[in-house]
Motif scaffolding. Structure first.
Motif, PDB file in Angstrom:
ATOM      1  N   ASP A 788       0.832  -1.201   0.000  1.00  0.00           N
ATOM      2  CA  ASP A 788       0.000   0.000   0.000  1.00  0.00           C
ATOM      3  C   ASP A 788       0.867   1.251   0.000  1.00  0.00           C
ATOM      4  O   ASP A 788       0.539   2.251  -0.668  1.00  0.00           O
ATOM      5  CB  ASP A 788      -0.912   0.000   1.224  1.00  0.00           C
ATOM      6  N   THR A 789       1.962   1.201   0.706  1.00  0.00           N
ATOM      7  CA  THR A 789       2.863   2.354   0.743  1.00  0.00           C
ATOM      8  C   THR A 789       3.454   2.630  -0.630  1.00  0.00           C
ATOM      9  O   THR A 789       3.529   3.789  -1.083  1.00  0.00           O
ATOM     10  CB  THR A 789       3.980   2.101   1.777  1.00  0.00           C
ATOM     11  N   VAL A 790       3.887   1.574  -1.319  1.00  0.00           N
ATOM     12  CA  VAL A 790       4.475   1.746  -2.654  1.00  0.00           C
ATOM     13  C   VAL A 790       3.430   2.287  -3.624  1.00  0.00           C
ATOM     14  O   VAL A 790       3.727   3.146  -4.474  1.00  0.00           O
ATOM     15  CB  VAL A 790       5.068   0.419  -3.148  1.00  0.00           C
ATOM     16  N   LYS A 791       2.202   1.807  -3.520  1.00  0.00           N
ATOM     17  CA  LYS A 791       1.150   2.281  -4.422  1.00  0.00           C
ATOM     18  C   LYS A 791       0.907   3.782  -4.225  1.00  0.00           C
ATOM     19  O   LYS A 791       0.747   4.522  -5.190  1.00  0.00           O
ATOM     20  CB  LYS A 791      -0.139   1.512  -4.176  1.00  0.00           C
ATOM     21  N   ARG A 792       0.885   4.221  -2.951  1.00  0.00           N
ATOM     22  CA  ARG A 792       0.667   5.645  -2.694  1.00  0.00           C
ATOM     23  C   ARG A 792       1.831   6.474  -3.223  1.00  0.00           C
ATOM     24  O   ARG A 792       1.639   7.576  -3.763  1.00  0.00           O
ATOM     25  CB  ARG A 792       0.478   5.881  -1.187  1.00  0.00           C
ATOM     26  N   LEU A 793       3.046   5.941  -3.080  1.00  0.00           N
ATOM     27  CA  LEU A 793       4.197   6.664  -3.618  1.00  0.00           C
ATOM     28  C   LEU A 793       4.136   6.737  -5.146  1.00  0.00           C
ATOM     29  O   LEU A 793       4.483   7.765  -5.750  1.00  0.00           O
ATOM     30  CB  LEU A 793       5.497   5.993  -3.159  1.00  0.00           C
TER      31      LEU A 793
END
Length: 999
Positions: A788-793
């Motif tokens: 989820d963190t990578v997707k937001r980035l």
């Protein structure tokens, strides 16, 4: 020729002249003597009556007795003034005139003035010229002188010389004296009779004479002899237990003293006593008091007087006679004699002639105490007790008071209670001999007996004297020597219980020669000594000091220890059979630790006890499928495990072993290091060290378990049991282990004491694959969080690309504001991403430690370390900060006030491209970590399939149980013919008859 002639013979005045003069001198002395005697008697009479009216009258009217109220010195002063006045009167009226010389001329002058017609001037002339020879020297004719003397003698001889004096004056003085004495006496007698007539209905004049005699005698004793005889009273009281000197000293903060007063009915005159009266003693009753023969009475042996030294009083005998319970020990004859004796004494006391010897008084209904000080005056009514006694307690006394007790018209002599500072401690010190084991170990090469019972001396130290008590804390087993010094000289020191009902504290207290310093010692103190020191000074004033000696027992070691890193589940901590379980925490002891060890028990868990165990085995194998073909075998073992579960359902766990012990090498290392640094101690060295005031060694009373130290961890592989299976084709059993830490102190006197952790930690020892399967669940959630963190980035990077695209089109000045907003949004996402990545990194760091502690395959540890932890660490410490720096530079360029728009656009475009590159590099690194965690997707699918299989298996197992129960009920019904449901297992089976046959 001259002729010598003889001179005439001259002689003194003739005796016929001197005789009347001598006669007159005699009358003068007689007159003066009578007058002086009259004046003296009149003075004495007035003194008596005035003094009697003042003294006795004040007592009868106001109840004031000057003997009790006025000091003896003042009374002596009054007597001195009166006697001085009497002497002055007698001297002036008698002595000065009586012994004065009356010469002839003076006497002759008195006669000529009294009889001028008869004498003229002849008598004075004759007296003055009576010496003829001397008169001749003045030129007088001797013949003429002789003639004058002759005529004077003839005229003096017949004169009535006694008529010179005023004898009526003496007569009037006699009348006045009779009036002052006899007249006043008659008036007093008549007045007394009148008062008695009004009060009692009869004159009682017959008793006036003896009563007046008694009153006069008492007045003489009081005012002339200055005795302390009191006026007759209706009652007689005595203070009990009060010092004879009339002063009682108490401490300022001491409890108020009690007052006890006893009333007496029978009193006897005794000039040796202070007031002239005292209680009648039984042994003093004789024929004089009784007025006849004395009856023989023997008091019973079981009767006991209150005061053995004073003996029986008549009051006590009468009080005992009135008690029914004492009649048992008194013979009827003695009882009758006693009654007769009391009646006779009663009659004698009523006789007026006995009023100065024996009196029968009344017992007052109320006795009260009046007390006063410099600032107050108060009154207290005493409570009447048995046997004519009265008691009361003063309120808190803060200052010195004077007091007296009063009952009826009797007032006790005034007494004083002096409030003085009580004796108090000015210093209190303690010397201690503490058990030597608190500071030294058993000598090398020696035994416990070499140290047991030995004490280490500590010199004197002050004990606090502030507050209500002096606390003294010492180690248990200490010998305590207390030395105190007071601010006053003492007559005694003793100990009292601190609380009512508490046990006595026996203490041998020694008082030094200075009578201010005392010593007491308590040996081997192991229980609380709660006491009060009572100091009695030379004034009999008591001071108190509450002192508590509180020994601190050698306590049990305290352990605050728990496992570290190891995974905790609902069934306990989960560890592999090869785990090196680390612990963290502290072990403390108040004096010294001797040993810290692991205690544990291990029991085998049958597969039926946890039907999901084999499922976890498959899960662990599947979780590592991405690792290569070496991890396919565990998956195959699952099928064998499922079959084994079905066959072994309902089997019990194996009996656990233990408890067993395992050493803690890190503690032994610390202990050995301490010993090496200490002074080598043998029996001889120990004896010298115990004489020193400060120990040169220090015991180990604290130990910390370091989770990073392998020597502090519990090694499962070292347990003396075979836990792992020999072949990989066998199913690995699971084990339950109870593990706790135990510490032992070095108490060799009453111990040693052992302490353990508050709980026994439960560990489920499983195969490596089961642990990895459990870890895989957490890894999946971490994978989701990082994904989820990578997707937001990635989404944020698109916004940054929009900014760069806008900058490439030469924007206007007012178009930079939206670029700034998008730049700030990118920064916010970056911050949140860093926090999330840090959480994932911390969790994986803990997982890495857990893997290492469980000693899983090195390839698994390396993958987690190199493929996940290291890249995440690089991203957190490198990529995230660099990305932040690039974004800060972009925001700076977008917010600059550069007037050259082209220059600002170019700088912003360059900063935007740099930020895009750093963000892309960060996303790429995180994607690399995600690719390494990708195998968790396969694990999740395997978990769903296995859970479905397990649920179906559980349903089938429950269905089989229902069918089995129904079948059993039908069989029992067919046998017993009863429709009732079968009895429960906990109910008693029916009792079979002896002739009943088995089915």
């Amino acid at each position: 020729m001259a002729t010598i002639t003889e001179a005439p013979r001259l002689s003194p005045a003739p005796d016929r002249i001197r005789h009347p003069l001598q006669k007159l001198r005699g009358y003068i002395r007689y007159y003066v003597t009578l007058e002086g005697l009259g004046v003296t008697l009149l003075f004495l009479a007035l003194w008596f009556w005035i003094g009697l009216f003042i003294d006795y009258g004040f007592f009868k009217v106001f109840g004031v007795d000057f003997v009790q109220e006025l000091p003896w010195g003042l009374r002596a002063g009054v007597l001195f003034v009166v006697v001085a006045a009497l002497i002055a009167v007698v001297g002036l009226k008698v002595a000065w005139r009586l012994f004065r010389e009356f010469n002839d001329p003076a006497v002759a002058m008195v006669l000529e003035r009294r009889f001028p017609e008869q004498l003229g001037d002849r008598l004075i002339t004759a007296v003055e010229l009576a010496d003829v020879r001397k008169a001749a020297t003045y030129g007088y004719s001797p013949a003429m002188i002789e003639q004058t003397i002759q005529e004077a003698s003839e005229r003096v001889e017949p004169l009535p010389v006694q008529e010179v004096f005023d004898w009526k004056r003496l007569q009037r003085m006699g009348y006045l004296l009779a009036l002052v004495t006899i007249g006043v006496w008659v008036v007093v007698g008549f007045g007394t009779g009148t008062v008695n007539k009004i009060a009692d209905g009869e004159w009682q004049l017959g008793s006036f004479v003896p009563r007046f005699k008694d009153v006069s005698g008492i007045w003489f004793e009081r005012n002339v002899l200055l005795q302390n005889t009191i006026w007759p009273r209706k009652a007689h009281l005595e203070l009990l237990g009060f010092p004879e000197n009339g002063e009682l000293k108490i401490g300022r903060d001491a409890p108020a003293p009690g007052i006890r007063v006893r009333a007496f009915k029978w009193v006897i005159a005794d000039s040796a006593t202070a007031e002239g009266w005292r209680p009648v003693k039984w042994k003093e009753i004789d024929t004089t008091l009784v007025g006849g023969d004395l009856p023989h009475v023997e008091l019973p042996a079981d009767w006991r007087p209150r005061d053995a030294d004073y003996g029986w009083t008549l009051d006590e005998v009468e009080l005992n006679l009135d008690k029914p319970e004492v009649h048992k020990s008194l013979s009827p004859e003695s009882h009758e004699h006693l009654r007769d004796l009391l009646q006779r004494l009663d009659d004698r006391a009523a006789d007026p002639t006995m009023s100065r010897k024996l009196r029968k008084l009344t017992i007052p209904d109320t006795v009260y105490v009046v007390y006063k000080s410099a600032t107050m005056r108060n009154e207290m009514t005493l409570q009447k007790q048995g046997d004519n006694e009265y008691a009361g307690v003063f309120s808190d006394l803060k200052e010195t008071i004077r007091f007296y007790a009063r009952g009826e018209d009797y007032t006790t002599p005034e007494r004083r209670i002096i409030v003085v500072p009580p004796p108090s401690l000015v210093s209190l010190t303690r010397e201690e001999d503490r058990p030597a084991y608190l500071f030294y170990r058993v000598p090398q090469g020696g035994t416990v007996a070499d140290l047991r019972g030995k004490k280490l001396h500590f010199s004197a130290r002050d004990v606090t004297l502030t507050g209500e008590k002096s606390p003294i804390g010492v180690p248990a087993g200490t010998d305590v020597l207390l030395t105190g010094k007071t601010d006053k000289e003492l007559v005694s020191v003793r100990t009292l219980p601190a609380r009512k009902g508490a046990a006595e504290v026996n203490a041998d207290i020694k008082l030094d020669n200075d009578h201010q310093t005392f010593h007491t010692q308590f040996l081997n103190v192991r229980g609380t000594i709660d006491l009060v020191f009572e100091f009695t000074d030379t004034d009999n004033v008591i001071g108190l000091r509450h002192t508590v000696i509180e020994p601190t027992p050698d306590g049990v070691p305290v352990l605050e220890v728990q496992p570290d890193v190891i995974r905790k589940t609902n069934q306990g901590y989960m560890a592999t059979l090869a785990a090196l379980i680390p612990f963290t925490g502290k072990v403390r002891d108040d004096n010294g630790l001797d040993q810290v060890e692991y205690y544990y028990t291990i029991s085998r868990v049958d597969p039926s006890a946890n039907r999901g165990g084999s499922l976890l085995a498959l899960l662990g194998g599947t979780a590592q499928l991405f690792g290569g073909p070496d991890y396919v075998l565990p998956t195959a073992l699952f099928i064998t495990s499922m079959a084994h579960d079905a066959q072994a359902a309902g089997a019990a766990d194996k009996k656990e072993e233990g408890p067993l012990k395992a050493a803690l090498p890190s503690f032994a290392k610390v202990l050995q290091g301490r010993v090496e640094r200490e002074v080598p101690i043998n029996a001889e060295t120990l004896a010298k060290l115990l004489k020193e005031e400060a120990p040169r060694t220090q015991l180990t009373n604290a130990f910390d378990l370091d989770p990073e130290d392998p020597q502090s961890a519990f090694d499962v592989e070292r347990v003396p049991m075979k836990l792992k299976v020999d072949s990989s084709s066998e199913l690995q059993p699971r084990y339950k282990m109870q593990l706790w830490v135990v510490a032992t102190d070095n108490d060799i006197e009453t111990g040693p004491h052992t302490g353990a952790t508050r709980e026994k930690f439960t560990f489920l020892l499983v195969s490596e694959y089961e642990l990895l399967a459990e870890i895989a669940k957490e890894e999946e959630s971490l994978h989701i969080k990082l994904d989820d963190t990578v997707k937001r980035l990635t989404e944020t990077r698109a916004k940054l690309e929009q900014v760069n695209t806008g900058l490439a089109g030469m924007p206007k000045t007012d178009e930079f504001s939206p670029f700034q907003v998008r730049s700030e949004e990118v920064e916010q996402v970056r911050d949140k991403a860093q926090s999330a990545a840090t959480e994932v990194f911390n969790d994986y760091t803990r997982i890495l430690k857990e893997l290492k502690a469980n000693r899983v395959e090195k390839t698994v540890i390396d993958k987690v370390d190199h493929l996940i932890c290291e890249p995440l660490d690089l991203a957190i410490r490198g990529d995230f900060p660099k990305t932040q720096e690039a974004l800060d530079e972009l925001r700076k360029q977008l917010e600059t006030n550069e007037p050259d728009l082209m220059k600002k656009t170019a700088a912003s475009r360059e900063a935007g491209l740099a930020a895009h590159r750093q963000l892309s590099q960060l996303i790429d690194r995180l994607n690399t970590v995600l690719n390494s965690m990708e195998g968790l997707a396969t694990v999740n699918k395997a978990i769903q399939i296995i859970q479905a299989i397990r649920d179906e298996e559980q349903k089938q197992f429950e269905q089989i149980q229902k069918i089995q129960q129904k079948f059993q009920e039908e069989i029992l019904k067919s046998i017993t013919g009863d429709d009732k449901p079968p009895e429960k297992k906990d109910e008693k089976p029916p009792v079979k008859k002896k002739d009943e046959k088995k089915p």
